[in-house]
Design a protein around this motif. Structure first.
Motif, PDB file in Angstrom:
ATOM      1  N   SER A   1     -26.519 -45.732 -32.723  1.00 32.35           N
ATOM      2  CA  SER A   1     -27.050 -44.369 -32.792  1.00 32.35           C
ATOM      3  C   SER A   1     -25.994 -43.305 -32.562  1.00 32.35           C
ATOM      4  O   SER A   1     -26.164 -42.148 -32.957  1.00 32.35           O
ATOM      5  CB  SER A   1     -28.186 -44.200 -31.773  1.00 32.35           C
ATOM      6  OG  SER A   1     -27.711 -44.409 -30.450  1.00 32.35           O
TER       7      SER A   1
ATOM      8  N   TRP B   1     -33.650 -37.033 -31.485  1.00 27.50           N
ATOM      9  CA  TRP B   1     -32.639 -37.507 -32.426  1.00 27.50           C
ATOM     10  C   TRP B   1     -33.245 -38.449 -33.477  1.00 27.50           C
ATOM     11  O   TRP B   1     -32.539 -38.903 -34.375  1.00 27.50           O
ATOM     12  CB  TRP B   1     -31.523 -38.259 -31.683  1.00 27.50           C
ATOM     13  CG  TRP B   1     -30.715 -37.400 -30.750  1.00 27.50           C
ATOM     14  CD1 TRP B   1     -30.919 -37.218 -29.422  1.00 27.50           C
ATOM     15  CD2 TRP B   1     -29.578 -36.616 -31.090  1.00 27.50           C
ATOM     16  NE1 TRP B   1     -29.992 -36.376 -28.890  1.00 27.50           N
ATOM     17  CE2 TRP B   1     -29.134 -35.984 -29.900  1.00 27.50           C
ATOM     18  CE3 TRP B   1     -28.866 -36.379 -32.279  1.00 27.50           C
ATOM     19  CZ2 TRP B   1     -28.041 -35.146 -29.863  1.00 27.50           C
ATOM     20  CZ3 TRP B   1     -27.786 -35.546 -32.251  1.00 27.50           C
ATOM     21  CH2 TRP B   1     -27.372 -34.925 -31.059  1.00 27.50           C
TER      22      TRP B   1
ATOM     23  N   TRP C   1     -34.687 -41.468 -32.642  1.00 27.33           N
ATOM     24  CA  TRP C   1     -34.396 -42.839 -32.229  1.00 27.33           C
ATOM     25  C   TRP C   1     -35.361 -43.293 -31.148  1.00 27.33           C
ATOM     26  O   TRP C   1     -35.894 -42.493 -30.381  1.00 27.33           O
ATOM     27  CB  TRP C   1     -32.957 -42.944 -31.695  1.00 27.33           C
ATOM     28  CG  TRP C   1     -31.923 -42.931 -32.770  1.00 27.33           C
ATOM     29  CD1 TRP C   1     -31.371 -41.833 -33.359  1.00 27.33           C
ATOM     30  CD2 TRP C   1     -31.329 -44.070 -33.401  1.00 27.33           C
ATOM     31  NE1 TRP C   1     -30.465 -42.199 -34.315  1.00 27.33           N
ATOM     32  CE2 TRP C   1     -30.404 -43.572 -34.364  1.00 27.33           C
ATOM     33  CE3 TRP C   1     -31.465 -45.445 -33.247  1.00 27.33           C
ATOM     34  CZ2 TRP C   1     -29.643 -44.412 -35.162  1.00 27.33           C
ATOM     35  CZ3 TRP C   1     -30.687 -46.277 -34.045  1.00 27.33           C
ATOM     36  CH2 TRP C   1     -29.798 -45.773 -34.987  1.00 27.33           C
TER      37      TRP C   1
ATOM     38  N   ASP D   1     -26.306 -42.466 -25.353  1.00 29.66           N
ATOM     39  CA  ASP D   1     -26.341 -42.444 -26.811  1.00 29.66           C
ATOM     40  C   ASP D   1     -27.571 -41.676 -27.301  1.00 29.66           C
ATOM     41  O   ASP D   1     -28.397 -41.208 -26.509  1.00 29.66           O
ATOM     42  CB  ASP D   1     -26.265 -43.851 -27.396  1.00 29.66           C
ATOM     43  CG  ASP D   1     -27.464 -44.717 -27.057  1.00 29.66           C
ATOM     44  OD1 ASP D   1     -28.516 -44.175 -26.683  1.00 29.66           O
ATOM     45  OD2 ASP D   1     -27.342 -45.959 -27.161  1.00 29.66           O
ATOM     46  N   LYS D   2     -27.685 -41.546 -28.617  1.00 33.21           N
ATOM     47  CA  LYS D   2     -28.747 -40.724 -29.188  1.00 33.21           C
ATOM     48  C   LYS D   2     -30.121 -41.361 -29.054  1.00 33.21           C
ATOM     49  O   LYS D   2     -31.130 -40.699 -29.281  1.00 33.21           O
ATOM     50  CB  LYS D   2     -28.436 -40.437 -30.662  1.00 33.21           C
ATOM     51  CG  LYS D   2     -27.233 -39.525 -30.831  1.00 33.21           C
ATOM     52  CD  LYS D   2     -26.936 -39.243 -32.297  1.00 33.21           C
ATOM     53  CE  LYS D   2     -25.725 -38.323 -32.425  1.00 33.21           C
ATOM     54  NZ  LYS D   2     -25.390 -38.050 -33.848  1.00 33.21           N
TER      55      LYS D   2
ATOM     56  N   ALA E   1     -24.469 -39.154 -27.686  1.00 33.32           N
ATOM     57  CA  ALA E   1     -25.115 -37.843 -27.601  1.00 33.32           C
ATOM     58  C   ALA E   1     -24.461 -36.980 -26.537  1.00 33.32           C
ATOM     59  O   ALA E   1     -24.286 -35.767 -26.718  1.00 33.32           O
ATOM     60  CB  ALA E   1     -26.604 -38.003 -27.308  1.00 33.32           C
TER      61      ALA E   1
END
Length: 979
Positions: free
Chosen positions: A853, A762, A764, A883-884, A856
């Motif tokens: 972020s 992603w 990140w 999360d991402k 996800a």
């Protein structure tokens, strides 16, 4: 090689970050407090003394005189009466016959009878300094414990000081816990510690030496800082902690550097490194840095790396692979990086190879001077004799000779004798030496020599140091530094010791490497004097370096063989023919573009210990008193040169630079002037291309002047400041430079950025992220490259920019964009009333959020429906979200389904299709509830059985089969409950 030296080697030869660091004081001292010798010429008493070397000579601050005992029985002492109680906390001793001392103690007393110890030192060197806690006393005593039965012991110098508490910048203690590292009153400023693997938490503590000092550790005002090494980026092999101690007056600061080496983790270890075709193998390297000597004539090698684990990734010079060809550049120094990454990329470490070829084989050196000592006599135009007395021996001109050896080759001999040289009936040990009549600066110095090793007593040396014996080409005041290519005692001829010293403002030994070699056979010794260090070579092989750069001036070359009956283990009569032999001396000048060739260019070497009327490293003609060093005005530092006087004058202050590489040079200086003189100029002569000068204009502000395009074709330049004027006219000059101007470089350097750990799919990262930069410039080389940046701040689209600058000021930059989210998302349950009756509806939802972020993936269980469909009693559910950036979060929610007679009654009425039947069911349930409260379980259960029979009777008539099953389950549940 020490890790601290290697890190400097990296910074100067790979990326040249610290190119100008040699202009700064060693240890980063930002001012120097004044010190007064409290023992100077004070009354003394001693355990014994020779009438020819009395005890009072130990406190006369004259290194040429010394106190020698007449007798000793395992110890000696010298007491100094200060005349009153005085506070002191620092000392300096220069030991006479220091190899004979097992230890010494600095003691103090108020009555001269009862003594207390302030400082103890074992295995001392010839010159020792130390700091201790403040003591106040009238008497100071040096107490020495002697290990040999000799009277060749005593003191050359004994000094005691009190550091002014307003300007003192020393530490009382520096320690690292839980490591066994503690230094009390440290006198050095750089330390290296290596904790064992797994030592993640370390606490650095700096105890001030004086109350009121300000201590900062890595920029934070504190005396103690805890380091978590586990948080360092994976590609870090060391952590430097800077400790700044600022004096109470706020104007003096001393910086101590503590380098913590990070042990190599198992995932980053290598099996071996091979360098072909030279056949060098480094097996299971336990350190990150390794030097490799490249023989003369080898201009390229192949580096081959064998991993220790099958899934490691190897990068050589940032290219994936286990083998890579490497070209050795013209300057003979090549730094090769080998990066090792673990399979999961969680661990990364970088090894460094330093490939070094000997200087004479390189194109950037020119042979500018050599003497093969041919014929039958010494060339006295180039050499003078050393004639003095040191260590109990005598240096004689007649012991120096040039003669053929048994093979007919002419050599320089410095004889070692035991003789009655002056016919006084007394046998003495004699040696000798030669000193060049010319000065040499940066470059490579080499001799081929064969030393005497048949008996102890001869100290043989090849070294650089200035003299204070001025002549028409050398100044009267030029002892600035000392570089010892080798010092070898004839009693231990298999060991070479190398060293460096400063003599500005006072003697200060800096140390150096050593190597074992048989010096009784012919061997070649060389040292490479560079602006930041001295590299040492034996038989063409590099064996170590010593830091250098604080002071510079062209100096003399010395070849000496000193008879030492009073030092270095004493002496015994030598074997016949004992001598130090030298085949040749060669000096190679180095093309150092942009490096100042002038000694004492800023006139800072004239401290209180040097005569301001004789600028160090400079010569004067004309009116002697019209040229001087002043402290009242300067462009930089404290001092500058002033010419002028109250009466008409003419003055020249000059420096003769010999054996310069030819080429195009530039001269610059900063000046002030009253104006009006008949002449006032900066002049260059002797260059082979005619005299050049620039006039110094009238100005009451410091301004620069420049002489460009000076062509040196004679390997020489005389730099002259001259003026002629009337009374009260003057000029001042500071920061004079003469530097060679080399190639032109108009191309920008290259710069690449790397990020560790790499971002996920992603884009990140969820941890601190290290951005490092690799800078390359094929033309002039890199002068500055942005240091690695450790990004800790969370945020999207963070731009990290690195910049590369070459030595011509060309720049290039590159940027990376980082997205860092270290915070887990939030998962929140909504609508939970905690307790539900069986007839109620449950409807709990989830909310997953991430403010940076974004989400996800998520796993949110559905919790909705009639309460009776859930477990009776406690119900628990878990939801997760990622999360991402890969941060995960988890949340739980719980509720209770409560079963009561009232609830069953309401649910029964709800399920019945014939509502008129409800009172019958309700009555039974209420009766059961009452019997239960009354403690009549049997009767309660009978009533519930009647309820169940009625439910069964109405199944598929007034109530559906599925609903009937629910009510039956609930009634059975109530039967199982206690009263």
């Amino acid at each position: 090689m020490g890790n601290r030296w290697i890190s400097r080697w990296i910074s100067r030869w790979m990326i040249f970050i610290l190119l100008v660091s040699f202009m700064l004081p060693a240890g980063k001292m930002h001012a120097e407090p004044s010190e007064v010798n409290l023992l100077l010429n004070k009354p003394v008493s001693a355990s014994s003394e020779m009438t020819t070397n009395p005890a009072k000579w130990a406190v006369d601050a004259n290194g040429g005189s010394y106190w020698q005992v007449k007798e000793q029985k395992g110890s000696i002492w010298l007491t100094v009466d200060l005349g009153e109680v005085i506070t002191f906390n620092k000392f300096m001793v220069s030991l006479y016959g220091y190899p004979n001392f097992s230890k010494f103690i600095i003691q103090y007393s108020n009555d001269g009878v009862q003594w207390a110890d302030a400082y103890t030192k074992e295995n001392a060197s010839s010159l020792e300094t130390g700091i201790f806690a403040d003591v106040s006393a009238r008497y100071v005593r040096f107490f020495g414990v002697i290990k040999n039965n000799t009277t060749y012991v005593g003191l050359r110098d004994f000094q005691v000081y009190h550091l002014d508490p307003e300007t003192a910048v020393h530490l009382a203690e520096l320690k690292v816990s839980p490591l066994p590292f503690s230094v009390t009153y440290p006198t050095q400023t750089e330390f290296t510690v290596t904790p064992p693997e797994g030592s993640d938490q370390l606490t650095v503590e700096a105890v001030p030496g004086v109350e009121g000092q300000k201590v900062t550790i890595d920029g934070e005002e504190t005396n103690s800082k805890t380091l978590d090494l586990s948080l360092l980026p994976n590609n870090v092999s060391s952590q430097t902690v800077d400790i700044a101690v600022t004096a109470r007056n706020g104007r003096v600061t001393q910086i101590y550097s503590l380098v913590i080496m990070i042990p190599i983790p198992e995932e980053a270890r290598l099996k071996e490194i091979k360098i072909q075709p030279i056949g060098k193998t480094i097996t299971a390297p336990a350190e990150y840095q390794h030097e490799v000597q490249i023989p003369e004539g080898i201009h390229s090698v192949n580096v081959e790396v064998t991993p220790s684990q099958p899934n490691q990734t190897i990068l050589i010079e940032n290219t994936v692979g286990t083998s890579s060809p490497i070209v050795i550049p013209e300057d003979g120094h090549k730094t090769v990086s080998i990066t090792v990454r673990s399979e999961d990329l969680s661990v990364q470490r970088t090894y460094t190879l330093f490939l070094v070829s000997p200087p004479p084989a390189r194109d950037d050196y020119d042979l500018l001077y050599e003497d093969h000592f041919q014929g039958n006599s010494l060339n006295e135009n180039d050499w003078s004799y050393r004639t003095d007395s040191r260590f109990g021996g005598y240096n004689l001109a007649q012991n120096v000779r040039v003669a053929p050896d048994v093979d007919g080759n002419s050599n320089l001999y410095i004889d070692f004798k035991y003789e009655d040289y002056n016919h006084d009936g007394k046998m003495d040990y004699t040696g000798g030496g030669v000193i060049s009549r010319h000065n040499f600066g940066y470059g490579y110095y080499e001799i081929r020599t064969k030393l005497y090793g048949g008996s102890k007593g001869l100290h043989q040396s090849f070294w650089t140091m200035g003299t204070n014996n001025g002549n028409d080409i050398m100044p009267v005041n030029n002892t600035v530094l000392e570089i010892d290519g080798f010092e070898v005692d004839s009693g231990t001829p298999g060991h070479i010791g190398s060293n460096t010293h400063y003599y500005i403002p006072n003697p200060n030994p800096l140390g150096g490497p050593s190597v074992d070699v048989d010096t009784t056979q012919w061997f070649t010794m060389g040292y490479e004097w560079l602006p930041d260090r001295v590299n040492y070579y034996v038989n063409g092989h590099y064996y170590g370096s010593a830091a250098n750069g604080k002071y510079f001036a062209p100096q003399n070359l010395w070849l000496t063989a000193l008879a030492t009956p009073d030092g270095f283990g004493g002496a015994v009569p030598p074997l016949p023919g004992a001598a130090m032999q030298v085949d040749y001396f060669r000096y190679y000048g180095k093309n150092l573009d942009g490096v100042n060739r002038i000694g004492n260019a800023s006139f800072e070497y004239n401290s209180t210990t040097k005569n301001a009327q004789d600028p160090v490293s400079w010569m004067e003609t004309g009116v002697k008193t019209a040229s001087r060093v002043i402290e009242t005005d300067s462009h930089s530092g404290k001092y500058s040169l002033e010419q002028g006087g109250a009466t008409p004058y003419s003055a020249e202050t000059m420096q003769n630079l010999e054996y310069l590489p030819n080429g195009t040079y530039r001269a610059t200086a900063w000046v002030k002037s009253s104006g009006g003189q008949q002449a006032a100029r900066l002049k260059l002569s002797g260059t082979g291309s005619g005299d050049r000068y620039v006039d110094i204009p009238q100005t009451d502000q410091w301004i620069p002047i420049t002489l460009d395009n000076i062509e040196v074709s004679s390997h020489q330049a005389v730099v002259i400041v001259n003026s002629k004027g009337e009374g009260n006219q003057w000029l001042r000059v500071d920061d004079i430079r003469l530097e060679r101007v080399g190639l032109e470089d108009t191309e920008a350097p290259e710069i690449q950025a790397s990020v560790l750990p790499k971002p996920n799919e992603w884009g990140w990262n969820n941890s601190d992220t290290a951005v490092s930069f690799t800078c390359l410039d094929a033309a002039s080389g890199i002068a500055d490259c942005t240091q690695p940046v450790n990004v800790e701040t969370e945020g999207a689209n963070q731009r990290i920019t690195g910049k590369a600058t070459d030595h011509f000021g060309n720049q290039a930059s590159t940027s990376v964009v980082l997205n860092i989210d270290k915070t887990a998302p939030t998962v929140t349950p909504l609508g939970n009333t905690v307790t539900y009756e069986v007839y109620e509806e449950v409807n709990i939802t989830w909310k997953a959020e991430d403010g940076l972020s974004g989400i996800a993936s998520e796993a949110l269980p559905e919790i909705a429906g009639p309460a009776y469909q859930f477990l009776l009693g406690e119900n628990s559910f878990t939801a997760t979200a990622v999360d991402k950036a890969g941060n995960a979060a988890e949340a739980k929610t719980a509720f209770t389904v409560r079963v009561s007679y009232e609830g069953i009654a309401q649910l029964t009425e709800k399920f019945l299709e014939k509502k008129e039947l409800a009172p019958s069911f309700t009555a039974k349930l209420k009766a059961a509830e009452k019997l239960g409260r009354d403690g009549n379980r049997k009767a309660r259960d009978q009533v519930l059985e009647a309820y169940l029979h009625e439910i069964e009777a109405q199944t598929d008539k007034a109530i559906t089969k599925s609903n009937a099953d629910v009510l039956i389950r609930l009634a059975e549940y109530m039967k199982e409950q206690a009263l």
